[in-house]
Design a protein around this motif. Structure first.
Motif, mmCIF file in Angstrom:
data_model
loop_
_atom_site.group_PDB
_atom_site.id
_atom_site.type_symbol
_atom_site.label_atom_id
_atom_site.label_comp_id
_atom_site.label_asym_id
_atom_site.label_seq_id
_atom_site.Cartn_x
_atom_site.Cartn_y
_atom_site.Cartn_z
ATOM 1 N N GLN A 73 10.372 18.888 24.996
ATOM 2 C CA GLN A 73 9.762 17.701 24.411
ATOM 3 C C GLN A 73 9.994 17.549 22.904
ATOM 4 O OE1 GLN A 73 8.559 19.682 26.714
ATOM 5 N NE2 GLN A 73 7.362 18.561 28.237
ATOM 6 N N ASP A 74 10.301 18.633 22.212
ATOM 7 C CA ASP A 74 10.536 18.477 20.768
ATOM 8 C C ASP A 74 11.809 17.671 20.498
ATOM 9 O OD1 ASP A 74 11.665 20.868 21.880
ATOM 10 O OD2 ASP A 74 12.196 21.551 19.878
ATOM 11 N N HIS A 75 12.647 17.512 21.528
ATOM 12 C CA HIS A 75 13.841 16.664 21.391
ATOM 13 C C HIS A 75 13.779 15.428 22.281
ATOM 14 C CE1 HIS A 75 15.296 20.142 19.330
ATOM 15 N NE2 HIS A 75 15.064 20.862 20.393
ATOM 16 N N SER A 76 13.006 15.544 23.339
ATOM 17 C CA SER A 76 13.029 14.458 24.327
ATOM 18 C C SER A 76 11.773 13.602 24.303
ATOM 19 C CB SER A 76 13.170 15.054 25.732
ATOM 20 O OG SER A 76 11.980 15.743 26.084
ATOM 21 N N GLY A 77 10.711 14.111 23.682
ATOM 22 C CA GLY A 77 9.405 13.462 23.816
ATOM 23 C C GLY A 77 9.360 12.031 23.312
ATOM 24 N N SER A 78 10.287 11.664 22.423
ATOM 25 C CA SER A 78 10.287 10.283 21.921
ATOM 26 C C SER A 78 11.348 9.422 22.617
ATOM 27 C CB SER A 78 10.501 10.279 20.403
ATOM 28 O OG SER A 78 11.642 11.037 20.064
ATOM 29 N N ILE A 79 12.067 9.983 23.587
ATOM 30 C CA ILE A 79 13.077 9.175 24.297
ATOM 31 C C ILE A 79 12.442 7.967 24.997
ATOM 32 C CG2 ILE A 79 14.688 9.209 26.270
ATOM 33 C CD1 ILE A 79 15.664 11.927 25.317
ATOM 34 N N PRO A 80 11.266 8.105 25.623
ATOM 35 C CA PRO A 80 10.683 6.910 26.254
ATOM 36 C C PRO A 80 10.519 5.740 25.275
ATOM 37 C CG PRO A 80 9.575 8.861 27.074
ATOM 38 C CD PRO A 80 10.493 9.326 25.964
ATOM 39 N N GLN A 81 10.206 6.032 24.021
ATOM 40 C CA GLN A 81 10.065 4.937 23.043
ATOM 41 C C GLN A 81 11.421 4.302 22.736
ATOM 42 O OE1 GLN A 81 7.231 5.601 19.778
ATOM 43 N NE2 GLN A 81 6.654 7.452 20.863
ATOM 44 N N ASP A 120 20.155 13.231 21.143
ATOM 45 C CA ASP A 120 18.823 13.841 21.114
ATOM 46 C C ASP A 120 17.857 12.954 20.324
ATOM 47 O OD1 ASP A 120 19.346 16.075 22.783
ATOM 48 O OD2 ASP A 120 20.427 17.018 21.125
ATOM 49 N N ALA A 121 16.572 13.293 20.450
ATOM 50 C CA ALA A 121 15.558 12.496 19.755
ATOM 51 C C ALA A 121 14.680 13.472 18.967
ATOM 52 C CB ALA A 121 14.767 11.668 20.766
ATOM 53 N N VAL A 122 13.435 13.112 18.739
ATOM 54 C CA VAL A 122 12.574 13.963 17.902
ATOM 55 C C VAL A 122 11.274 14.256 18.640
ATOM 56 C CG1 VAL A 122 13.584 12.977 15.799
ATOM 57 C CG2 VAL A 122 11.435 12.039 16.690
ATOM 58 N N ASP A 123 10.507 15.154 18.089
ATOM 59 C CA ASP A 123 9.210 15.487 18.664
ATOM 60 C C ASP A 123 8.348 14.214 18.714
ATOM 61 O OD1 ASP A 123 7.443 18.097 19.186
ATOM 62 O OD2 ASP A 123 6.197 16.609 18.147
ATOM 63 N N PRO A 124 7.576 14.057 19.787
ATOM 64 C CA PRO A 124 6.797 12.807 19.903
ATOM 65 C C PRO A 124 5.832 12.586 18.746
ATOM 66 C CG PRO A 124 6.199 14.385 21.634
ATOM 67 C CD PRO A 124 7.427 14.909 20.969
#
Ligand code: FEO
Length: 392
Positions: free
Chosen positions: A80-88, A50-54
């Motif tokens: 998005q609170d977990h996925s929104g920073s995946i693109p980065q 998982d990731a973090v909020d963008p």
């Protein structure tokens, strides 16, 4: 803050959002929240879970600054609170693949416009070896969206359930230190986010019974190094019968409904029924949601506004309908000046609640003796119904 080790080569790399006060533009966050991401380094491959909020992507990217390769981003949930920073993360690591359910892939493509060739989809029970670290993927739809899965790290017995078992608390404590505070926050979280999916959670709780779990590492709030604490709480919220509690959300404009509410609350208390009264003009809607976890009955109190219920009351009814609590009985009390369709309209707003509707008590103007008598009878009926069903 440094990356924080949980097990050998397993780290917390999350972000703490102390100041957030509203989630999904709906849910109050009195204690902030956290977005927990995790880094798992095997002897051959590296995964971020998982990731973090963008809004806090820079926090995660700072943790990853000295990590030369990430092979996989395990995406348990597309919100998005977990996925929104995946693109980065994907931009920094061009070889990295997103590991998710087939449904998750579709949602990531739609929500984040991630290219379809960046995904590996996994089936229920499938494993992925990082070298000495084996990730097992457990499909668990509807905690909180249809694509969700849990990830289990076999060698270290850590369960990463994303939203499931979470709590909205901003804290520097890695693990639960104040059980009372976390119980309250986790119950609030369950009420607002998980309760509508109670029947799915029943199945997931049964499914994970077969796993040895040392640590539950959710994506919001502190981790559980005593998993039985949160597992037992969930079993109670999901499986136990409702309790001898009436939830009473209401509004009063000129005092008539207020008077009726006060009378009914007193009459119920006299009969040994616990009442949780919420004046919707000032209530924390999260507290109302929490009260609905346990209550057997909801009595809605409303004046009449333009023939219907007060808009704040309509909002509470729609919310209760969406949350699908274990309620068994509903009634409506309130008042009107010259005409009202509030009862019919409110009944139409709660089709999801599989409840018996008890006779409403609606007063024309300020309540009179006959109205108080009807409220007295309503209190008798509620107390008897709770007793008949054994709600304690
Ligand atoms: Fe924490 Fe459903 O997102």
């Amino acid at each position: 803050m440094e990356a924080r080790q949980i097990k050998p080569n397993v780290y917390w790399v999350g972000a703490i959002d102390w100041d957030r006060r509203l989630f999904d533009a709906l849910i109050p966050l009195p204690d902030g929240t956290s977005y927990n991401a995790y880094l798992v380094q095997g002897s051959q491959k590296v995964a971020v879970i998982d990731a973090v909020d963008p809004s806090m992507a820079d926090v995660l990217m700072t943790y990853l600054r000295d990590v030369p390769i990430v092979d996989y981003v395990i995406a348990n949930h597309a919100e998005q609170d977990h996925s929104g920073s995946i693109p980065q993360v994907l931009e920094k690591y061009p070889g990295a693949k997103v590991v998710t359910t087939p449904r998750g892939k579709d949602m990531f493509v739609d929500l984040l416009l991630i290219s379809a060739d960046r995904f590996i989809t996994v089936s229920d029970g499938e494993t992925l070896s990082l070298g000495g670290k084996t990730l097992e993927f457990i499909h668990a739809p509807w905690v909180h969206w249809p694509e969700t899965m849990l990830t289990y790290l076999r060698e270290d017995k850590v369960l990463f359930p994303c939203d499931l078992f979470g709590s909205h608390i901003a804290t520097t404590d890695l693990y639960v230190t104040d059980e009372g505070q976390v119980y309250e926050a986790a119950k609030r979280y369950y009420a607002e986010i998980m309760m509508p999916f109670r029947t799915s959670i029943e199945k997931h709780l049964e499914k994970i019974k077969g796993y040895q779990i040392d640590i539950i590492a959710p994506s919001h709030g502190p981790m559980y190094d005593k998993p039985s604490f949160i597992l037992e709480a969930y079993r109670s919220w999901v499986f136990d019968p409702p309790r001898n509690i009436v939830v009473l959300p209401y509004i009063s404009m000129h005092g008539s409904t207020q008077k009726m509410v006060e009378y009914l609350v007193g009459a119920l208390a006299d009969r040994g029924v616990t009442v949780k009264q919420f004046n919707l003009a000032v209530a924390d809607i999260g507290k109302l949601a929490m009260a609905l976890v346990d209550a057997a009955t909801m009595v809605i109190g409303t004046p009449t506004v333009l023939v219907g219920p007060h808009p704040n009351v309509a909002y509470a009814a729609v919310l209760a309908n969406a949350l699908r609590p274990r309620l068994q009985f509903v009634s409506i009390i309130g008042s009107y000046g010259w005409g009202s369709r509030a009862v019919e309209q409110l009944k139409g707003m709660i089709p999801n609640l599989k409840v018996e509707v008890l006779d409403p008590v609606i007063s024309k103007g300020f309540p009179r003796e006959s109205d108080f008598k009807a409220l007295h009878n309503l209190a008798d009926i509620i107390a008897e119904k709770h007793k008949e069903h054994g709600f304690a």
